[in-house]
Design an enzyme around this catalytic site. Sequence first.
Site, mmCIF file in Angstrom:
data_model
loop_
_atom_site.group_PDB
_atom_site.id
_atom_site.type_symbol
_atom_site.label_atom_id
_atom_site.label_comp_id
_atom_site.label_asym_id
_atom_site.label_seq_id
_atom_site.Cartn_x
_atom_site.Cartn_y
_atom_site.Cartn_z
ATOM 1 N N HIS A 130 -35.101 -20.003 31.720
ATOM 2 C CA HIS A 130 -35.341 -18.624 31.260
ATOM 3 C C HIS A 130 -36.294 -17.868 32.179
ATOM 4 C CE1 HIS A 130 -33.157 -18.398 27.405
ATOM 5 N NE2 HIS A 130 -33.337 -19.709 27.368
ATOM 6 N N ASP A 137 -29.866 -16.793 25.675
ATOM 7 C CA ASP A 137 -29.597 -17.376 24.356
ATOM 8 C C ASP A 137 -28.903 -16.288 23.549
ATOM 9 O OD1 ASP A 137 -30.984 -19.631 25.182
ATOM 10 O OD2 ASP A 137 -32.860 -19.005 24.236
ATOM 11 N N GLU A 198 -27.748 -27.211 23.069
ATOM 12 C CA GLU A 198 -28.036 -25.960 22.343
ATOM 13 C C GLU A 198 -26.806 -25.058 22.426
ATOM 14 O OE1 GLU A 198 -31.537 -24.267 24.208
ATOM 15 O OE2 GLU A 198 -32.838 -25.848 23.438
ATOM 16 N N HIS A 201 -27.324 -21.548 24.298
ATOM 17 C CA HIS A 201 -27.955 -21.394 25.621
ATOM 18 C C HIS A 201 -26.912 -21.483 26.750
ATOM 19 C CE1 HIS A 201 -31.351 -22.089 28.587
ATOM 20 N NE2 HIS A 201 -30.310 -22.574 29.259
HETATM 21 C C1 LIG Z 1 -36.522 -22.736 23.436
HETATM 22 C C2 LIG Z 1 -35.037 -22.871 23.479
HETATM 23 N N1 LIG Z 1 -34.420 -21.731 22.859
HETATM 24 C C3 LIG Z 1 -34.630 -22.963 24.940
HETATM 25 O O1 LIG Z 1 -34.497 -21.957 25.586
HETATM 26 N N2 LIG Z 1 -34.487 -24.187 25.439
HETATM 27 C C4 LIG Z 1 -34.178 -24.412 26.825
HETATM 28 C C5 LIG Z 1 -33.842 -25.860 27.056
HETATM 29 C C6 LIG Z 1 -35.336 -24.021 27.726
HETATM 30 O O2 LIG Z 1 -36.486 -23.915 27.296
HETATM 31 O O3 LIG Z 1 -35.062 -23.868 28.938
HETATM 32 ZN ZN LIG Z 2 -32.156 -20.816 26.201
#
Ligand SMILES: C[C@@H](N)C(=O)N[C@H](C)C(=O)O
Ligand SMILES: [Zn+2]
Length: 226
Positions: A130, A137, A198, A201
């Site tokens: 991110h 997301d 997830e 994501h």
């Molecule tokens: C925090 C969760 N929504 C997320 O974005 N997880 C991925 C693995 C990340 O933090 O890169």
């Molecule tokens: Zn994410």
Amino acid sequence: MIERLTPSSPEVLAVSVQECGEALVDIRSLGSLKFGPPPESPATAADYTFMRQGIYQRLLQAQALLPEGISMQLYEAYRSLKVQEMLFADELERVRKRQSDISDADCFTEATRMVSAVAYPDGTLNIPPHNTGAAVDLLLLDENGQALDFGMDIYRWTEVDPDLCLTHAPGLSDEAVSNRQLLVDVMTRAGFVNYPQEWWHFSYGDRFWAYLSGHDHAIYGAVMHA
Ligand SMILES: C[C@@H](N)C(=O)N[C@H](C)C(=O)O
Ligand SMILES: [Zn+2]
């Protein structure tokens, strides 16, 4: 402990980055994509609607592939390292509570399942997806602006069993399976890869994308959003 590929895995860390220099854009000022409230904490408010220009273009492509009446809603795109560190520390605590008998090293690895690390215990720096502006997301909304049934509320990802967050989680209703698949299908057709732990994501051009899709380098590295 189960071995999993995550954006913090050593093989992903080994992928090189040839930064393309593309700018961040704010979807709040562009008007073609919906977004929810700032996720996780008020500290995300200034950043979460920012993403690389090319990611925005690909999201528009993906959205155009959705059936009539269904639209995308962004949950979170760009994330500062400060917020990433905070999320990781919180996740470490949750893992430690759930699995009090595991080593610190295993606890660290387990925490990287749901939140990418900012730095490894030996001090090596990661590039959390991110923080590149190339990870998003997302969820899907119906014609009334209500979230489709994904088998869980994305806003409660910290509260549910992480197995329920798996894109192909066991025990989901047919409706939730089909909605998760719809999101994966349109995003994949627009060039993104899904993070299988997830369902929400996706990324394009970061190291995780390069590793999964067989590219020898990533095109988006860490970027500062002032
Ligand atoms: C925090 C969760 N929504 C997320 O974005 N997880 C991925 C693995 C990340 O933090 O890169
Ligand atoms: Zn994410």
